[in-house]
Design an enzyme around this catalytic site. Structure first.
Site, PDB file in Angstrom:
ATOM      1  N   GLY A   1      12.858   1.113   3.126  1.00 25.43           N
ATOM      2  CA  GLY A   1      14.113   0.859   2.129  1.00 25.43           C
ATOM      3  C   GLY A   1      14.975   0.062   3.120  1.00 25.43           C
ATOM      4  O   GLY A   1      14.570  -0.590   4.053  1.00 25.43           O
TER       5      GLY A   1
ATOM      6  N   ASN B   1       2.312   8.353  10.753  1.00 23.78           N
ATOM      7  CA  ASN B   1       2.327   9.796  10.259  1.00 23.78           C
ATOM      8  C   ASN B   1       0.817  10.531  10.508  1.00 23.78           C
ATOM      9  O   ASN B   1       0.559  11.698  10.174  1.00 23.78           O
ATOM     10  CB  ASN B   1       2.429   9.770   8.628  1.00 23.78           C
ATOM     11  CG  ASN B   1       3.994   9.375   8.326  1.00 23.78           C
ATOM     12  OD1 ASN B   1       4.889   9.948   9.035  1.00 23.78           O
ATOM     13  ND2 ASN B   1       4.040   8.599   7.223  1.00 23.78           N
ATOM     14  N   THR B   2       0.023   9.634  11.254  1.00 18.54           N
ATOM     15  CA  THR B   2      -1.424  10.252  11.715  1.00 18.54           C
ATOM     16  C   THR B   2      -1.082  10.044  13.410  1.00 18.54           C
ATOM     17  O   THR B   2      -1.122   9.084  14.076  1.00 18.54           O
ATOM     18  CB  THR B   2      -2.560   9.482  11.322  1.00 18.54           C
ATOM     19  OG1 THR B   2      -2.645   9.116   9.940  1.00 18.54           O
ATOM     20  CG2 THR B   2      -3.795  10.044  11.922  1.00 18.54           C
TER      21      THR B   2
ATOM     22  N   ASP C   1      -0.208   3.131  -4.903  1.00 12.01           N
ATOM     23  CA  ASP C   1      -1.219   3.425  -5.741  1.00 12.01           C
ATOM     24  C   ASP C   1      -2.238   3.795  -4.655  1.00 12.01           C
ATOM     25  O   ASP C   1      -3.136   2.987  -4.592  1.00 12.01           O
ATOM     26  CB  ASP C   1      -1.697   2.461  -6.791  1.00 12.01           C
ATOM     27  CG  ASP C   1      -2.660   3.119  -7.876  1.00 12.01           C
ATOM     28  OD1 ASP C   1      -3.036   4.228  -7.620  1.00 12.01           O
ATOM     29  OD2 ASP C   1      -3.158   2.507  -8.612  1.00 12.01           O
TER      30      ASP C   1
ATOM     31  N   ASN D   1       8.983   9.303   4.284  1.00 14.66           N
ATOM     32  CA  ASN D   1       7.421   9.987   4.108  1.00 14.66           C
ATOM     33  C   ASN D   1       6.720  10.251   5.137  1.00 14.66           C
ATOM     34  O   ASN D   1       6.585   9.449   6.336  1.00 14.66           O
ATOM     35  CB  ASN D   1       6.768   9.075   3.017  1.00 14.66           C
ATOM     36  CG  ASN D   1       5.719   8.234   3.898  1.00 14.66           C
ATOM     37  OD1 ASN D   1       4.686   8.760   4.199  1.00 14.66           O
ATOM     38  ND2 ASN D   1       6.183   6.982   3.845  1.00 14.66           N
TER      39      ASN D   1
ATOM     40  N   ASN E   1      -6.177  -1.077   1.779  1.00 20.04           N
ATOM     41  CA  ASN E   1      -5.560  -0.660   3.172  1.00 20.04           C
ATOM     42  C   ASN E   1      -6.572   0.119   3.824  1.00 20.04           C
ATOM     43  O   ASN E   1      -6.722   1.302   3.401  1.00 20.04           O
ATOM     44  CB  ASN E   1      -4.224  -0.103   2.896  1.00 20.04           C
ATOM     45  CG  ASN E   1      -3.258   0.111   4.249  1.00 20.04           C
ATOM     46  OD1 ASN E   1      -3.580   1.000   4.846  1.00 20.04           O
ATOM     47  ND2 ASN E   1      -2.386  -1.032   4.217  1.00 20.04           N
TER      48      ASN E   1
ATOM     49  N   LYS F   1      -1.645  -4.890   9.671  1.00 23.43           N
ATOM     50  CA  LYS F   1      -0.050  -4.409   9.551  1.00 23.43           C
ATOM     51  C   LYS F   1       0.323  -3.773  10.837  1.00 23.43           C
ATOM     52  O   LYS F   1      -0.116  -2.604  11.365  1.00 23.43           O
ATOM     53  CB  LYS F   1      -0.060  -3.678   8.405  1.00 23.43           C
ATOM     54  CG  LYS F   1       1.303  -3.147   7.878  1.00 23.43           C
ATOM     55  CD  LYS F   1       1.176  -2.197   6.447  1.00 23.43           C
ATOM     56  CE  LYS F   1       2.537  -2.131   5.765  1.00 23.43           C
ATOM     57  NZ  LYS F   1       2.543  -1.504   4.488  1.00 23.43           N
TER      58      LYS F   1
ATOM     59  N   THR G   1       9.398   0.824  -1.834  1.00 22.83           N
ATOM     60  CA  THR G   1      10.394   1.821  -1.857  1.00 22.83           C
ATOM     61  C   THR G   1      11.588   1.332  -3.073  1.00 22.83           C
ATOM     62  O   THR G   1      11.897   2.203  -3.963  1.00 22.83           O
ATOM     63  CB  THR G   1      11.374   2.079  -0.453  1.00 22.83           C
ATOM     64  OG1 THR G   1      10.195   2.494   0.444  1.00 22.83           O
ATOM     65  CG2 THR G   1      12.466   2.838  -0.682  1.00 22.83           C
TER      66      THR G   1
ATOM     67  N   ALA H   1       0.785  -1.132   0.091  1.00 18.63           N
ATOM     68  CA  ALA H   1      -0.091   0.270   0.119  1.00 18.63           C
ATOM     69  C   ALA H   1       0.817   1.216  -0.012  1.00 18.63           C
ATOM     70  O   ALA H   1       1.771   1.144   0.551  1.00 18.63           O
ATOM     71  CB  ALA H   1      -0.826   0.101   1.047  1.00 18.63           C
ATOM     72  N   GLY H   2       0.192   2.493  -0.489  1.00 18.78           N
ATOM     73  CA  GLY H   2       1.155   3.537  -0.665  1.00 18.78           C
ATOM     74  C   GLY H   2       1.481   4.092  -1.775  1.00 18.78           C
ATOM     75  O   GLY H   2       1.710   5.269  -2.418  1.00 18.78           O
TER      76      GLY H   2
ATOM     77  N   SER I   1       0.855   3.141  11.006  1.00 21.11           N
ATOM     78  CA  SER I   1       1.546   4.259  10.142  1.00 21.11           C
ATOM     79  C   SER I   1       1.956   5.284  11.257  1.00 21.11           C
ATOM     80  O   SER I   1       1.402   5.660  12.321  1.00 21.11           O
ATOM     81  CB  SER I   1       0.710   4.932   9.061  1.00 21.11           C
ATOM     82  OG  SER I   1       1.358   6.200   8.785  1.00 21.11           O
TER      83      SER I   1
ATOM     84  N   ASN J   1       5.209  -2.016   8.781  1.00 22.01           N
ATOM     85  CA  ASN J   1       5.135  -0.785   8.142  1.00 22.01           C
ATOM     86  C   ASN J   1       6.423   0.174   8.342  1.00 22.01           C
ATOM     87  O   ASN J   1       7.663  -0.603   8.626  1.00 22.01           O
ATOM     88  CB  ASN J   1       4.057   0.164   9.153  1.00 22.01           C
ATOM     89  CG  ASN J   1       3.339   1.057   8.321  1.00 22.01           C
ATOM     90  OD1 ASN J   1       3.835   1.797   7.287  1.00 22.01           O
ATOM     91  ND2 ASN J   1       1.923   0.988   8.305  1.00 22.01           N
TER      92      ASN J   1
ATOM     93  N   PHE K   1      -2.003   9.682   5.276  1.00 17.49           N
ATOM     94  CA  PHE K   1      -3.279   9.292   4.810  1.00 17.49           C
ATOM     95  C   PHE K   1      -3.893  10.115   3.817  1.00 17.49           C
ATOM     96  O   PHE K   1      -5.143  10.270   3.788  1.00 17.49           O
ATOM     97  CB  PHE K   1      -4.006   8.898   5.596  1.00 17.49           C
ATOM     98  CG  PHE K   1      -3.652   7.439   6.535  1.00 17.49           C
ATOM     99  CD1 PHE K   1      -2.896   6.656   6.105  1.00 17.49           C
ATOM    100  CD2 PHE K   1      -4.506   7.030   7.635  1.00 17.49           C
ATOM    101  CE1 PHE K   1      -2.424   5.410   6.437  1.00 17.49           C
ATOM    102  CE2 PHE K   1      -4.139   5.947   8.274  1.00 17.49           C
ATOM    103  CZ  PHE K   1      -3.141   5.213   7.837  1.00 17.49           C
TER     104      PHE K   1
END
Length: 365
Positions: free
Chosen positions: A261, A174-175, A64, A110, A138, A210, A312, A61-62, A172, A239, A114
């Site tokens: 990565g 990032n939230t 597309d 990144n 996802n 995940k 990545t 996921a991520g 994630s 993740n 979301f």
């Protein structure tokens, strides 16, 4: 990698990474990107959580998020493709810039947050006719949601009828506060609601969970036990990480967000090993994080994964990486005497007969 692909990647790497990714997706959707010839071998076929995959290499996921290039990605030779993360309502995500290359480490940081078009728009795209292939969604939550568990349920109800599996993304970084959903009480309640929503679908689909790589073995074991108790069908490890091991001193290393990565690989391997040791085959595992070669994919499979995901590495290697990994993985399976991929799953885990047969970094990749 062809000369044209190398030139295209070099050009994309000269511009802002988020804009480059958008351009690459647009070119892919419009048929301007030559697709690699899929690599097919019966040795690579695997069954996981009731899904028959032609090969174990998935797109994470991520890549597309909005399912805009799904048909082309399915033709590129992946065994399965996961879109999203998807939230009930569209949201722009975090302020830009929010995507950073660390080329010397072949890594990325990144902090998208979301960003996506929302469940209704993505469901319409998922409902369109598409080439054969396994497609997953996802599940995410809007950052301002007062009921994040309810958001996961809403996305599953809207998009689930058009998918073959769904992933509960509570990992994630990032939230704000999202990873708190991995705490035992929160996770058990969340999964109970999501499983109930899955069971109410016209065609119930497998559910994966995940997890983050930034967990100790005890936390991983607790999460695995909850996943088992609540009827989750598999676990994805892992993740992105908030750690910066392996990139200290690199430009952008101090940027907030999730690192992916090769520098993520040691943490992702450790989480996979902890899951396999605790579960002992009771749930299938999918490996993600730092997989960039056939050798690394083979190592994760022998450590207990039934399938793997990449993301990545594609930004540095292009789509030709897909058949290269599959061809090399097929050769490694044959070289190590495995008639099927399933025979290799967990073969190198401690206490497993046959452990130590192959080097994780074989040149076959």
């Amino acid at each position: 990698m062809s000369l044209a692909e190398r030139a295209g990647l070099a050009l994309l790497h000269r511009i802002d990474p988020e804009r480059a990714h958008a351009l690459a997706l647009a070119a892919l959707r419009l048929g301007l990107v030559p697709l690699p010839r899929p690599y097919v071998s019966p040795r690579l076929a695997v069954r996981i959580a009731g899904l028959d995959l032609p090969n174990p290499l998935g797109l994470a996921a991520g890549f597309d998020k909005n399912a805009v290039a799904l048909a082309q990605l399915l033709r590129a030779g992946f065994g399965f493709v996961e879109v999203g993360a998807i939230t009930p309502r569209p949201q722009p995500g975090n302020p830009r810039p929010r995507l950073f290359r660390l080329p010397e480490a072949r890594a990325v940081i990144n902090r998208f947050g979301f960003n996506n078009d929302g469940a209704d728009a993505i469901a319409r795209r998922l409902a369109r006719p598409r080439p054969p292939g396994i497609v997953g969604i996802n599940l995410g939550a809007n950052r301002d949601s007062a009921d994040r568990a309810g958001d996961y349920v809403a996305v599953l109800r809207i998009c689930g009828p058009h998918a073959d599996f769904a992933t509960v993304n509570v990992s994630s970084p990032n939230t704000a506060g999202l990873r708190g959903l991995q705490a035992p009480g929160e996770l058990a309640a969340l999964l109970a609601r999501v499983v109930a929503a899955r069971d109410a679908l016209p065609r119930p689909i497998p559910l994966f969970l995940k997890i983050a790589p930034d967990l100790d073995a005890a936390a991983i074991a607790a999460i695995a036990d909850i996943a088992l108790a609540r009827g989750i069908d598999g676990i994805i490890a892992t993740n992105t990480t908030v750690a910066r091991d392996g990139v200290a001193g690199s430009r952008h290393a101090d940027q907030a967000g999730g690192l992916s990565g090769p520098p993520l690989a040691p943490l992702a391997r450790a989480a996979l090993a902890a899951l396999h040791a605790h579960l002992g085959g009771r749930l299938p595992l999918i490996a993600a994080g730092g997989i960039d070669s056939a050798g690394e994919a083979f190592a994760r499979i022998r450590a207990g994964a039934s399938a793997v995901q990449v993301y990545t590495a594609l930004s540095y290697e292009g789509l030709s990486l897909v058949p290269r990994i599959l061809r090399g993985l097929d050769a490694l399976l044959q070289r190590n005497g495995h008639a099927t991929l399933a025979e290799a799953v967990g073969a190198a885990a401690p206490g497993t007969a046959g452990a130590g047969q192959a080097s994780p970094r074989s040149s076959a990749g």
